[in-house]
Design a protein around this motif. Structure first.
Motif, PDB file in Angstrom:
ATOM      1  N   ASP A  95       0.814  -1.227   0.000  1.00 11.39           N
ATOM      2  CA  ASP A  95       0.000   0.000   0.000  1.00 11.39           C
ATOM      3  C   ASP A  95       0.843   1.271   0.000  1.00 11.39           C
ATOM      4  O   ASP A  95       0.304   2.380   0.014  1.00 11.39           O
ATOM      5  N   ASN A 114       2.755   2.692   2.254  1.00 13.25           N
ATOM      6  CA  ASN A 114       2.709   3.575   3.425  1.00 13.25           C
ATOM      7  C   ASN A 114       4.031   3.636   4.190  1.00 13.25           C
ATOM      8  O   ASN A 114       4.126   4.254   5.240  1.00 13.25           O
ATOM      9  N   GLU A 131       0.958  -8.173   4.332  1.00 15.97           N
ATOM     10  CA  GLU A 131       1.709  -7.893   3.105  1.00 15.97           C
ATOM     11  C   GLU A 131       2.850  -8.890   2.927  1.00 15.97           C
ATOM     12  O   GLU A 131       3.100  -9.383   1.824  1.00 15.97           O
TER      13      GLU A 131
END
Length: 225
Positions: free
Chosen positions: A129, A131, A138
């Motif tokens: 994602d 971030n 993940e």
């Protein structure tokens, strides 16, 4: 989208459909880690795949390009379990295509980059994602892709069929086990996510998974090295 390569080479007589633009090759060489011969060969690979430079590469064409690297004297990335993630990472302007500069620049890091550059790219591959941290989910998703890649390669190598549902279920289970084990040792501060420095310790050990099928084995690297 659209062609970001500038003027396409002209058609020429003979076996090739285009002429080599030496100015472009020189520019690619100067902006990457490739030498002149490597840059020229990759230029040719790209133009073969992109209809003579008239269109950037879609995901399938990009993966086809990975199969041609060894013929250019470069590292074979055809068996990378992270082909889709590579495409996403190299598509720096997020237009769902990879142009010439993106193609050559990204491969420059993968094939001839420094250890630190490859570590950073590996981290970005796992950070789905974007971030700045890697969660256990993940990590598990990327491990699962590695298992699936390994078993598919073994299936092709041994001509043994693998049931898709069984493969997905087994890969998911093994990936979760690996992710649990990795997190227990890597998440030093116990915040439920891995920073780059925490991930770096894992990546520097050159981790891999080993898929086995009817006595055959396949090692699959799970970072870029």
């Amino acid at each position: 989208m659209g062609n970001k390569q500038g003027k396409s080479p002209n058609n020429s007589k003979g076996g090739k459909k285009y002429k080599i633009d030496n100015d472009v090759v020189k520019q690619l060489q100067e902006s990457t880690n490739f030498d002149k011969v490597e840059a020229k060969k990759l230029y040719e690979v790209f133009y073969d795949l992109s209809n003579g430079g008239k269109e950037p590469l879609n995901r399938d064409k990009f993966k086809e390009g990975l199969t041609k690297l060894e013929s250019c004297g470069l590292k074979n990335l055809d068996n990378s379990p992270f082909g889709d993630r590579l495409f996403d990472l190299l598509d720096t302007n997020k237009d769902n295509t990879v142009d010439l500069q993106e193609f050559i620049s990204g491969l420059s890091i993968l094939c001839k980059g420094t250890a630190e550059e490859k570590l950073e790219l590996s981290f970005k591959a796992y950070d789905l994602d974007g971030n700045g941290y890697i969660t256990k989910s993940e990590l598990s998703q990327m491990f699962q892709q590695a298992w699936i890649s390994g078993f598919k390669a073994l299936s092709y190598q041994t001509n043994e069929e693998v049931n898709k549902d069984d493969l997905n279920n087994f890969s998911e289970e093994m990936a979760q086990i690996f992710a649990d084990g990795a997190f227990s040792s890597l998440d030093v501060n116990g915040d439920g996510k891995l920073s780059f420095n925490e991930f770096k310790q894992f990546a520097m050990s050159h981790p891999k998974i080993t898929a086995t099928l009817n006595g055959s084995k396949r090692d699959v690297p799970i970072t870029f090295d």
